[in-house]
Scaffold this active site. Structure first.
Site, PDB file in Angstrom:
ATOM      1  N   LYS A  13      33.363 -23.368  -2.476  1.00  0.00           N
ATOM      2  CA  LYS A  13      33.319 -23.017  -1.047  1.00  0.00           C
ATOM      3  C   LYS A  13      33.400 -24.275  -0.178  1.00  0.00           C
ATOM      4  O   LYS A  13      34.211 -24.350   0.743  1.00  0.00           O
ATOM      5  CB  LYS A  13      32.016 -22.277  -0.693  1.00  0.00           C
ATOM      6  CG  LYS A  13      31.771 -21.018  -1.490  1.00  0.00           C
ATOM      7  CD  LYS A  13      30.481 -20.347  -1.074  1.00  0.00           C
ATOM      8  CE  LYS A  13      29.224 -21.131  -1.389  1.00  0.00           C
ATOM      9  NZ  LYS A  13      28.935 -21.303  -2.823  1.00  0.00           N
ATOM     10  N   ARG A  88      23.817 -15.150   3.329  1.00  0.00           N
ATOM     11  CA  ARG A  88      23.551 -15.097   1.895  1.00  0.00           C
ATOM     12  C   ARG A  88      22.726 -13.876   1.531  1.00  0.00           C
ATOM     13  O   ARG A  88      22.430 -13.657   0.362  1.00  0.00           O
ATOM     14  CB  ARG A  88      22.752 -16.340   1.519  1.00  0.00           C
ATOM     15  CG  ARG A  88      23.476 -17.297   0.609  1.00  0.00           C
ATOM     16  CD  ARG A  88      22.526 -18.428   0.367  1.00  0.00           C
ATOM     17  NE  ARG A  88      22.918 -19.257  -0.723  1.00  0.00           N
ATOM     18  CZ  ARG A  88      23.688 -20.322  -0.587  1.00  0.00           C
ATOM     19  NH1 ARG A  88      24.174 -20.660   0.576  1.00  0.00           N
ATOM     20  NH2 ARG A  88      23.963 -21.061  -1.637  1.00  0.00           N
ATOM     21  N   ARG A 123      29.862 -32.373 -10.952  1.00  0.00           N
ATOM     22  CA  ARG A 123      29.893 -32.564  -9.493  1.00  0.00           C
ATOM     23  C   ARG A 123      29.136 -33.836  -9.102  1.00  0.00           C
ATOM     24  O   ARG A 123      28.065 -34.136  -9.609  1.00  0.00           O
ATOM     25  CB  ARG A 123      29.253 -31.379  -8.775  1.00  0.00           C
ATOM     26  CG  ARG A 123      29.162 -31.671  -7.279  1.00  0.00           C
ATOM     27  CD  ARG A 123      29.029 -30.476  -6.430  1.00  0.00           C
ATOM     28  NE  ARG A 123      27.820 -29.726  -6.662  1.00  0.00           N
ATOM     29  CZ  ARG A 123      27.528 -28.604  -6.035  1.00  0.00           C
ATOM     30  NH1 ARG A 123      28.379 -28.114  -5.155  1.00  0.00           N
ATOM     31  NH2 ARG A 123      26.426 -27.948  -6.291  1.00  0.00           N
ATOM     32  N   ARG A 156      23.322 -33.720  -7.352  1.00  0.00           N
ATOM     33  CA  ARG A 156      22.379 -32.974  -6.525  1.00  0.00           C
ATOM     34  C   ARG A 156      21.163 -32.524  -7.334  1.00  0.00           C
ATOM     35  O   ARG A 156      21.292 -32.164  -8.503  1.00  0.00           O
ATOM     36  CB  ARG A 156      23.088 -31.741  -5.937  1.00  0.00           C
ATOM     37  CG  ARG A 156      23.405 -31.901  -4.475  1.00  0.00           C
ATOM     38  CD  ARG A 156      24.303 -30.848  -3.964  1.00  0.00           C
ATOM     39  NE  ARG A 156      23.829 -29.477  -4.144  1.00  0.00           N
ATOM     40  CZ  ARG A 156      24.456 -28.419  -3.667  1.00  0.00           C
ATOM     41  NH1 ARG A 156      25.564 -28.567  -2.976  1.00  0.00           N
ATOM     42  NH2 ARG A 156      24.002 -27.214  -3.881  1.00  0.00           N
ATOM     43  N   ARG A 167      20.253 -20.244  -9.814  1.00  0.00           N
ATOM     44  CA  ARG A 167      21.022 -20.020  -8.574  1.00  0.00           C
ATOM     45  C   ARG A 167      22.040 -18.895  -8.771  1.00  0.00           C
ATOM     46  O   ARG A 167      22.298 -18.106  -7.865  1.00  0.00           O
ATOM     47  CB  ARG A 167      21.717 -21.325  -8.143  1.00  0.00           C
ATOM     48  CG  ARG A 167      20.733 -22.325  -7.547  1.00  0.00           C
ATOM     49  CD  ARG A 167      21.277 -23.735  -7.533  1.00  0.00           C
ATOM     50  NE  ARG A 167      22.445 -23.891  -6.701  1.00  0.00           N
ATOM     51  CZ  ARG A 167      23.305 -24.900  -6.806  1.00  0.00           C
ATOM     52  NH1 ARG A 167      23.107 -25.843  -7.705  1.00  0.00           N
ATOM     53  NH2 ARG A 167      24.341 -24.971  -6.008  1.00  0.00           N
TER      54      ARG A 167
END
Ligand code: AP5
Length: 212
Positions: A13, A88, A123, A156, A167
């Site tokens: 996203k 969300r 990431r 992160r 998540r």
């Protein structure tokens, strides 16, 4: 244009929102980014959110709704904006509609859970300018530093494999119902996330009817 990017954690996203934002000259509002900045600055919101984020849970609706209400009232949002990571929950979607925001399109980026778990390990993010990279698929030209601002890249806090699983579980339970919600309103377009970033971008722009 007013656009929402929907999709599981790590679906891409933020990556696609950054490209569309530049193309349409409208800002991206990433609630995740704003919350992480609040955590770094130890604001009251940040203090409430820190533990929740690190556990992979959602921040309470009322806090996020207020944050978005304030942000979209700013001048740079007059000609449109992209919401990345908001709404969300159904409650957040209803609040957005009650704010009088008329969304043009909701882009749902679909990537399987297995692919997401594989992707998230690679990431790397820049805590200074928020740029996102991937060690294999989208490496920084400056190696372990951000190619835009030179800051050292980091992983992160919520990207550990256990937190990513949590998540995903939260996503399926609390956020995925938004697909039906926006489909019923005739706003949902689904883009299947591709191996190459530029292929996902092409499909996203096609879905938004924006020229490449
Ligand atoms: P948030 O920051 O929104 O995280 P998220 O939804 O989990 O999404 P991500 O930022 O992890 O992923 P992304 O889909 O943007 O993927 P990216 O482009 O980076 O939220 C974090 C937390 O904040 C939440 O868990 C919650 O606690 C809280 N929060 C935020 N909003 C909230 C709200 N509204 N209500 C309540 N709580 C809220 O891509 C991922 C990786 O893949 C990158 O490395 C990228 O380079 C790579 N990649 C991207 N596309 C491709 C591709 N096509 N092929 C290969 N690699 C790719």
């Amino acid at each position: 244009m007013k656009i929402i990017f929907l999709g599981a954690p790590g679906a891409g996203k933020g990556t696609q929102a950054a490209i569309v934002s530049q193309k349409l000259s409208i800002p991206t509002i990433s609630t995740g980014e704003i919350i992480r900045e609040s955590v770094r600055n130890e604001t009251p919101l940040g203090k409430t959110a820190k533990e929740l984020i690190e556990k992979g849970e959602l921040v309470p609706d009322n806090l996020v709704i207020e944050l978005v209400r304030n942000r979209i009232s700013q001048d740079d949002c007059k000609n449109g904006f992209i919401l990345d990571g908001f709404p969300r929950t159904i409650e957040q979607a209803k609040a957005l509609s009650e704010m009088g925001v008329d969304i043009d399109a909701v882009v749902n980026i679909f990537v399987s859970d297995a692919d997401i778990i594989r992707r998230m390990g690679g990431r790397r993010t820049c805590s200074k300018c928020s740029a996102t990279y991937h060690t294999l698929y989208n490496p920084s030209a400056k190696g372990e530093c951000c190619e835009k601002c030179g800051e050292k890249l980091s992983v992160r806090a919520d990207d550990s494999p256990e937190t990513v699983k949590k998540r995903l579980e939260v996503y399926h339970r609390q956020t995925q119902p938004l697909e039906d919600y926006y489909n019923d309103l005739g706003k949902l377009v689904t883009v299947v996330g591709q191996e190459k970033l530029e292929d996902t971008t092409r499909l996203t722009l096609e879905a938004l009817k924006v020229n490449d």
